[in-house]
Design an enzyme around this catalytic site. Structure first.
Site, PDB file in Angstrom:
ATOM      1  N   GLU A 302       0.850  -1.197   0.000  1.00 11.82           N
ATOM      2  CA  GLU A 302       0.000   0.000   0.000  1.00 11.82           C
ATOM      3  C   GLU A 302       0.878   1.238   0.000  1.00 11.82           C
ATOM      4  OE1 GLU A 302      -2.996   2.462   2.991  1.00 11.82           O
ATOM      5  OE2 GLU A 302      -2.777   0.301   3.263  1.00 11.82           O
ATOM      6  N   GLU A 307      -2.814  11.509   3.119  1.00 10.59           N
ATOM      7  CA  GLU A 307      -3.920  11.311   4.049  1.00 10.59           C
ATOM      8  C   GLU A 307      -4.005  12.571   4.907  1.00 10.59           C
ATOM      9  OE1 GLU A 307      -4.001   6.673   5.215  1.00 10.59           O
ATOM     10  OE2 GLU A 307      -2.190   7.722   5.836  1.00 10.59           O
TER      11      GLU A 307
END
Length: 424
Positions: A302, A307
């Site tokens: 990932e 974010e």
């Protein structure tokens, strides 16, 4: 190297042709020269008009309160109870947060009302000053929630960039490969130029639905255009709303991904977006290995390009998840160089978020500047030699439980997603 820019659509003069001086232009040049001289003498700073690269000011978000302390999760990103895989096809465990950025405010005339583009940071593609325009961020719903206005001044994208389409020959959906010499190709992109209320291009995106995702997230993802649609001004808007939704969820939202449609292996990914930072909002731009349905998370790998969390609205979080030699979950974490302070609320304007991916390194880019790098020596097992797919979503983490009615809706506004054969 020069960053990708949208054209100004001005016809260049013929080679060898001499342009006749224009009286008005000459007068303007003389006036500007005088201003510059005056500035040097008096100490006044003369600034130029924002360029197209600064981008239109298209947001118009209301003031957004922020929440309590930052508590990143430790498990895989948003997964459903029916699957142990990462934030992909189904929800399930937990994962760390995602980063914010700085940039231009969204433009007058989109569904977001408000105006004013700022100056672009040197080396940035479309990053500008972060003025928070007044009024609530607009909705992409077919029925306008907020009134119209004039469209932003930015011109249309270049041929091949409009909508979602590959711009260089490659096998269907694939974006691997390398630039030949100094040649850089735009492999695929989505400029989100559909009409107001249009859903994401099904040739590029699938829409995830359902509740029960990891990190104790509180949203249900839907296909409702109130949660996921174009605004008619060149943006995709993903809207998290505080309302009863599926699976007893207290919020509805949107999530799209390119699984089975388009992939990336090496090259450069860039997205230009406004990220919400209101109470509980947890937006992200990230990638998972395309083999995730077979090997599951975290063996798929990932890459969290960005974010953001409401408790750190000026912080761009980046992260890498994988496995150690025993096959157990490993992550770089936010705390080891994964928190870049943008110096401005990331909801205040557009910023560019990028990932430069080569066979030997992963470089995370914010507004044209490298903010974090990983090489083979920095990870226990190198998983990043295979195709990955792209995900855009707005989750609502447990801080959403303290949200008030004034905190929502929260909107992620995406200007474009582009994948190149190398960093331009």
């Amino acid at each position: 190297m020069a960053r990708h820019r949208r054209p100004t659509h001005r016809r260049p003069p013929l080679r060898g042709a001499r342009r006749r001086p224009r009286p008005r232009a000459a007068a303007a040049a003389a006036l500007l020269s005088g201003m510059v001289v005056a500035g040097l003498v008096t100490g006044i700073t003369v600034t130029t008009r924002p360029q197209l690269d600064d981008g239109p000011a298209r947001l118009g978000a209301a003031g957004i309160p922020t929440g309590g302390p930052l508590v990143p999760s430790t498990g895989p990103p948003g997964r459903s109870p029916a699957s142990s895989s990462g934030r992909s096809a189904a929800p399930s465990a937990e994962a760390p947060g995602r980063p914010p950025t700085t940039g231009t405010a969204p433009a007058a005339g989109s569904a977001f009302g408000g105006a004013g583009a700022g100056s672009a940071e040197s080396g940035s593609a479309g990053a500008g000053a972060a003025d928070r325009p007044g009024g609530e961020a607009g909705s992409a719903e077919p029925e306008a929630e907020h009134g119209g206005g004039q469209q932003g001044s930015e011109g249309p994208p270049a041929a091949g960039l409009r909508g979602s389409s590959p711009v260089a020959p490659s096998r269907p959906g694939a974006t691997g490969g390398h630039a030949r010499g100094d040649e850089v190709s735009l492999l695929w992109s989505d400029e989100f130029d559909g009409p107001r209320g249009a859903t994401p291009d099904p040739a590029t995106w699938i829409t995830q639905t359902g509740a029960g995702w990891g990190d104790r997230e509180m949203q249900c993802y839907t296909t409702d255009r109130r949660n996921l649609a174009a605004d008619g001004h060149g943006h995709l808007v993903i809207t998290a709303r505080r309302e009863p939704s599926c699976g007893d969820a207290e919020f509805s939202s949107g999530r799209i991904e390119t699984l089975g449609k388009r992939t990336m292996r090496y090259g450069y990914l860039e997205a230009r977006a406004v990220l919400p930072t209101g109470q509980g909002a947890f937006p992200a731009i990230w990638l998972l290995g395309s083999n995730m349905p077979e090997v599951d998370w975290p063996a798929s790998g990932e890459l969290d390009v960005v974010e953001t969390v409401s408790t750190a609205p000026t912080t761009v979080h980046t992260n890498v998840h994988g496995v150690d030699e025993s096959g157990a979950h490993w992550q770089a974490t936010w705390g080891r160089g994964g928190m870049h302070d943008a110096g401005v609320d990331l909801a205040a304007g557009f910023h560019t978020y990028g990932l430069e991916w080569t066979p030997s390194a992963l470089r995370f880019i914010f507004d044209g500047r490298t903010i974090r790098t990983f090489t083979h020596d920095d990870v226990p097992v190198w998983l990043w030699d295979k195709d990955h797919y792209v995900i855009l979503n707005v989750a609502v983490n447990r801080d959403g439980a303290q949200a008030t009615a004034a905190d929502y809706p929260q909107r992620m506004i995406v200007d474009y997603v582009r994948v190149f054969s190398a960093r331009p």
